[in-house]
Write a protein that holds these residues in place. Structure first.
Motif, PDB file in Angstrom:
ATOM      1  N   UNK A 386      -9.011 -39.466  52.226  1.00 49.91           N
ATOM      2  CA  UNK A 386      -8.479 -38.528  53.224  1.00 49.91           C
ATOM      3  C   UNK A 386      -6.992 -38.311  52.945  1.00 49.91           C
ATOM      4  N   UNK A 387      -6.557 -37.070  53.137  1.00 53.09           N
ATOM      5  CA  UNK A 387      -5.150 -36.738  52.950  1.00 53.09           C
ATOM      6  C   UNK A 387      -4.669 -35.890  54.116  1.00 53.09           C
ATOM      7  N   UNK A 388      -3.499 -36.262  54.644  1.00 51.28           N
ATOM      8  CA  UNK A 388      -2.873 -35.502  55.713  1.00 51.28           C
ATOM      9  C   UNK A 388      -1.514 -35.035  55.222  1.00 51.28           C
ATOM     10  N   UNK A 389      -1.247 -33.737  55.362  1.00 52.88           N
ATOM     11  CA  UNK A 389      -0.028 -33.146  54.812  1.00 52.88           C
ATOM     12  C   UNK A 389       0.635 -32.269  55.864  1.00 52.88           C
ATOM     13  N   UNK A 390       1.966 -32.368  55.966  1.00 49.16           N
ATOM     14  CA  UNK A 390       2.715 -31.541  56.903  1.00 49.16           C
ATOM     15  C   UNK A 390       4.018 -31.105  56.244  1.00 49.16           C
ATOM     16  N   UNK A 391       4.294 -29.816  56.289  1.00 47.10           N
ATOM     17  CA  UNK A 391       5.512 -29.262  55.699  1.00 47.10           C
ATOM     18  C   UNK A 391       6.237 -28.413  56.728  1.00 47.10           C
ATOM     19  N   UNK A 392       7.507 -28.722  56.946  1.00 47.77           N
ATOM     20  CA  UNK A 392       8.361 -27.993  57.873  1.00 47.77           C
ATOM     21  C   UNK A 392       9.495 -27.371  57.060  1.00 47.77           C
ATOM     22  N   UNK A 393       9.582 -26.025  57.067  1.00 49.18           N
ATOM     23  CA  UNK A 393      10.441 -25.313  56.114  1.00 49.18           C
ATOM     24  C   UNK A 393      11.200 -24.193  56.817  1.00 49.18           C
ATOM     25  N   UNK A 394      12.496 -24.068  56.476  1.00 45.59           N
ATOM     26  CA  UNK A 394      13.316 -22.969  57.000  1.00 45.59           C
ATOM     27  C   UNK A 394      14.432 -22.714  55.990  1.00 45.59           C
ATOM     28  N   UNK A 395      14.474 -21.496  55.430  1.00 45.11           N
ATOM     29  CA  UNK A 395      15.465 -21.227  54.385  1.00 45.11           C
ATOM     30  C   UNK A 395      15.527 -19.733  54.063  1.00 45.11           C
ATOM     31  N   UNK A 396      16.673 -19.266  53.555  1.00 42.74           N
ATOM     32  CA  UNK A 396      16.696 -17.939  52.916  1.00 42.74           C
ATOM     33  C   UNK A 396      15.834 -17.972  51.653  1.00 42.74           C
ATOM     34  N   UNK A 397      15.339 -16.805  51.261  1.00 40.11           N
ATOM     35  CA  UNK A 397      14.446 -16.756  50.101  1.00 40.11           C
ATOM     36  C   UNK A 397      14.748 -15.569  49.203  1.00 40.11           C
ATOM     37  N   UNK A 398      14.122 -15.608  48.038  1.00 41.33           N
ATOM     38  CA  UNK A 398      14.081 -14.481  47.106  1.00 41.33           C
ATOM     39  C   UNK A 398      15.461 -13.914  46.798  1.00 41.33           C
ATOM     40  N   UNK A 399      16.210 -14.627  45.962  1.00 42.94           N
ATOM     41  CA  UNK A 399      17.531 -14.143  45.556  1.00 42.94           C
ATOM     42  C   UNK A 399      17.327 -13.024  44.535  1.00 42.94           C
ATOM     43  N   UNK A 400      17.225 -11.792  45.049  1.00 40.08           N
ATOM     44  CA  UNK A 400      17.041 -10.602  44.221  1.00 40.08           C
ATOM     45  C   UNK A 400      18.157  -9.626  44.575  1.00 40.08           C
TER      46      UNK A 400
END
Length: 805
Positions: A386-400
């Motif tokens: 069994x695998x439990x995964x949690x990701x909490x993310x906040x950021x600017x993106x896509x430097x274009x």
């Protein structure tokens, strides 16, 4: 530039703690230790030789380099016996003193016939050692497939801290990058190795993290198709991380690792018996690090406990678990200008992120493995994970940025959770039908995924956070405040997978073997549930999707002599494609045919392994992000997918490794790959035939040489040198018919070579090892599409001080 000041400070702390611990262990020791090395009379290491003390029946076995250790031996006189199948036991008397290490090297010298058996069988080259990723004890020499293994010696010598540090020793498997460098992704034989292709102890492992390497005993790579064994995998390769397991003798290691840019990492590894039938092991580490990239930091906690319970002589139960908490700064690198040109003039250290950006990950794994020997010829293996995964993310993106450097910073806020269950049952056995010998594998597996994705309204729905200029950061005043992000939606997606398979290695004669197998796979994806948290409603998207297929495999192995085998194989599998097309319909699965042929050699009496493989992989319809929406306009999102046409991947691989003289180990390899579109529709948006697919280097190569002095005043001194080459590759997107741009959408990225040098010294149970990586301070980039443009690490220094007990 190397930050030596911080590294020296860490080293002082490391040195003091490790030396203090070592002296404490020695001061309170009431037992002694016996250690040594067993070799043949030609100086070759004799691995897997049984070593035990006659009087107390305490024993162990030598590892691959011929070394052995017997710990916690009470003071006194003993008879030590070294034995191996087909050889007369070798006996020596030895005296053990409390708190001391007694060294005893032994040489097995028999007649030439028996000595040859020791060299070929005891040392066991890579072609002779079965791999657990294959689910059955078949030596690689008998398999019509390419296999690579990176063992514990290389992992320790190179001071690997993450999976990519290990994988760079495998030719044909190249490191890519992901959005914001928040995880590691690999490409093999033209295919992205996602979560379906990354395993830990045989069970699938999430690929949205950076795997910790301190717990790895070895890493196995099964190249090409593994669909018969694992179902829904791509045609490139399967990577299996094998973790350290409990032992029925007390021991362990404490280590302190430090390096450039405030890198600091203590590691603890302890093992031993709890009772006569129960043993434990616990590996743990804490890591904190800065970066050559301004404002980029990382903090990691990792623990890996395990228990081994021997119910009887026939039944073992292994319980393993690990917990990872990793907080790191998302890093989109130096960005791109006008969508096509890399900003190579930007400083290697330049970052354009906000000061508050974060990517916080928690992951827990737990597994139970039961091995039961039914008879002398039949074995049952059961694994539940069994695998439990949690990701909490906040950021600017896509430097274009625009050509003048202006960039409107947009934000992404996400919260992703995953629950994953896997179970598998494998029955293996050997038997005969007439003159034919069989090595049979029958298995079944079942999996359940539950993915939860949260959507957010950021900054009251504003599309742009602020504007900056990546060429002139002083042009605009950037925002630094953390905006509000309201969780207003959640999507839940389920996936069920089932499979049954059978595989048989048939020995027709001593020189001719046939491998044949068949798998039936079924996958169900129920309709997603979408919750509108503002309105308090939920709904479903698209219809449930069902896919099933048979996956055959057949191979032929011819061994004109025992040290050489020629092989050829064919396999077929299907890959269910997630997502919907621009009309809202589910995508059909892709069918993949793979052909592989090669030769495997154990040369110079097993001192040198030399393998060569060629392959062709044909995907009937590759799925990618849609190029145009249903109105024919350019599509820039990620929701819609399309089947883009047939691709063909051709390539060749060379693998070399061995121990030519005592203490001198090496491994090397080279690969070539050409994956391109070979049959696409002649309509708007179709990709151009003959064009190499993005993210796949044409050439990769690696070579490492390690030498440990054996019989001089500097015995224990280690030196090593490694070189790694990643060839030119394309970033961006492949060109399409009817695209509006007048220029190529491909971004050409040059190849690069890095060199590492290591120097270390081991005295009794204390070891000091240092490494200088990227010796020439090479500058190059990993590019995700055309916006996450990340420079490779510059010259850095890492050192590890360790004490074994």
């Amino acid at each position: 530039m190397i930050n030596f000041t911080s590294a020296k400070s860490c080293l002082r702390v490391c040195s003091g703690l490790v030396i203090l611990l070592c002296f404490s262990i020695s001061a309170f020791a009431q037992t002694g230790t016996i250690q040594g090395r067993i070799s043949t009379n030609e100086g070759q290491p004799a691995g897997y030789v049984n070593v035990y003390l006659k009087e107390i029946k305490k024993g162990t076995a030598t590892v691959e380099d011929g070394t052995y250790t017997l710990k916690n031996v009470k003071p006194g006189a003993y008879t030590i016996i070294a034995s191996f199948i087909g050889l007369q036991p070798l006996e020596k008397t030895i005296a053990v003193e409390a708190g001391k290490v007694t060294s005893l090297d032994l040489v097995l010298s028999e007649n030439s016939e028996k000595l040859s058996e020791v060299q070929v069988t005891a040392r066991r080259s890579q072609n002779e050692r079965p791999v657990s990723v294959g689910k059955i004890a078949i030596r690689p020499m008998d398999l019509p497939q390419s296999i690579s293994v990176v063992g514990s010696e290389v992992i320790a010598q190179q001071q690997a801290s993450k999976l990519s540090d290990v994988i760079k020793n495998v030719n044909g498997v190249a490191l890519g990058t992901t959005r914001g460098s928040t995880s590691e992704t690999f490409f093999a034989r033209g295919y992205n190795l996602g979560a379906n292709n990354i395993m830990k102890n045989g069970a699938r492992s999430n690929s949205a993290v950076i795997p910790e390497a301190s717990t790895l005993e070895k890493v196995e790579i099964l190249k090409g198709s593994a669909a018969l064994l694992y179902g829904n995998v791509s045609g490139g390769a399967v990577i299996n991380m094998v973790t350290k397991q409990p032992k029925f003798e007390y021991g362990g290691e404490v280590a302190l690792r430090a390096g450039s840019y405030n890198f600091f990492k203590p590691i603890v590894d302890v093992y031993g018996p709890i009772s006569q039938n129960l043993a434990f092991r616990a590996v743990g580490t804490y890591e904190t690090a800065g970066s050559y990239r301004k404002g980029v930091e990382s903090k990691k906690i990792f623990v890996n406990p395990s228990l081994l319970y021997k119910i009887s002589d026939r039944t073992d139960i292994l319980v393993q678990a690990d917990y990872l908490k990793h907080d790191l700064t998302p890093d989109f690198g130096v960005g791109s200008l006008a969508d096509t040109v890399l900003n190579t003039k930007a400083s290697r250290t330049a970052t354009f992120n906000t000061p508050w950006a974060f990517n916080n990950v928690k992951q827990t794994n737990a597994s139970v493995t039961v091995d039961h020997q039914l008879t002398e010829s039949w074995k049952l293996n059961f694994v539940a994970a069994r695998q439990d995964f949690d990701r909490d993310y906040f950021s600017p993106e896509r430097i274009q940025a625009k050509a003048n450097g202006d960039w409107d910073r947009k934000l992404t806020r996400s919260r992703i959770g995953e629950d994953y269950y896997n179970s598998q049952l494998n029955l293996t056995g050997t038997f005969k039908t007439g003159l034919l010998a069989h090595n049979l594998l029958v298995g079944a597996d079942a999996e359940r995924y539950k993915n939860s994705t949260n959507g957010f309204k950021i900054d009251n729905g504003k599309a742009v956070y602020d504007k900056i200029n990546i060429l002139d950061p002083t042009l605009y005043e950037p925002r630094t405040d953390l905006p509000e992000a309201e969780n207003n939606a959640r999507t839940e997606a389920l996936t069920y997978r089932y499979g049954v398979f059978v595989q048989d290695l048939i020995t027709v004669t001593e020189k001719l073997k046939v491998l044949a197998g068949l798998r039936w796979s079924y996958q169900e994806v129920p309709a997603n549930r979408v919750f509108d948290l503002d309105k308090g409603t939920d709904s479903s998207t698209v219809k449930s999707k069902y896919d099933q297929a048979f996956s055959p495999r057949v191979g032929l192995v011819y061994q004109p002599v025992t040290s050489t085998s020629f092989f050829a194989s064919y396999s077929n599998n299907f890959v269910p494609n997630s997502g919907i097309d621009v009309y809202g319909a589910n995508l059909k699965p892709s069918i993949i045919d793979q052909y592989e042929a090669g030769v495997k050699n154990d040369l110079i009496k097993g001192k040198l392994t030399a393998n060569f493989t060629v392959y062709r992989i044909v995907n009937n319809n590759l799925a990618q992000t849609a190029r145009f929406d249903k109105e024919g306009n350019e599509y820039t999102g990620n929701l819609y997918k399309e089947l883009t046409g047939q691709t063909t991947s051709d390539g060749a691989e060379i693998d070399l490794n061995g121990t030519l003289i005592t203490g001198l180990n090496f491994l090397a390899g080279y690969s070539y790959n050409f994956m391109r579109y070979t049959n696409t529709p002649d309509t708007k948006g179709s990709y151009k035939e003959g064009e190499r697919l993005v993210n796949n280097p044409a050439h990769t190569a690696n070579a490492s040489l390690f030498y440990t002095l054996q019989n001089t005043a500097l015995k224990g001194l280690k030196v090593g040198v490694s070189g790694f080459y990643t060839g030119a590759r394309n970033a961006g997107w492949n060109n399409a018919i009817g695209q509006k741009e007048q220029f190529s959408r491909l971004i050409k990225v040059d190849g690069f070579t890095t060199f590492d040098v290591t120097l270390g010294y081991t005295y009794k149970n204390l070891s000091l090892l240092g490494k200088l990586s990227n010796l020439t301070n090479e500058l190059n980039y990993y590019v995700h599409e055309n916006y996450s443009v990340n420079p490779i690490a510059p010259r850095q220094f890492t050192t590890t001080l360790s004490c074994k007990f």
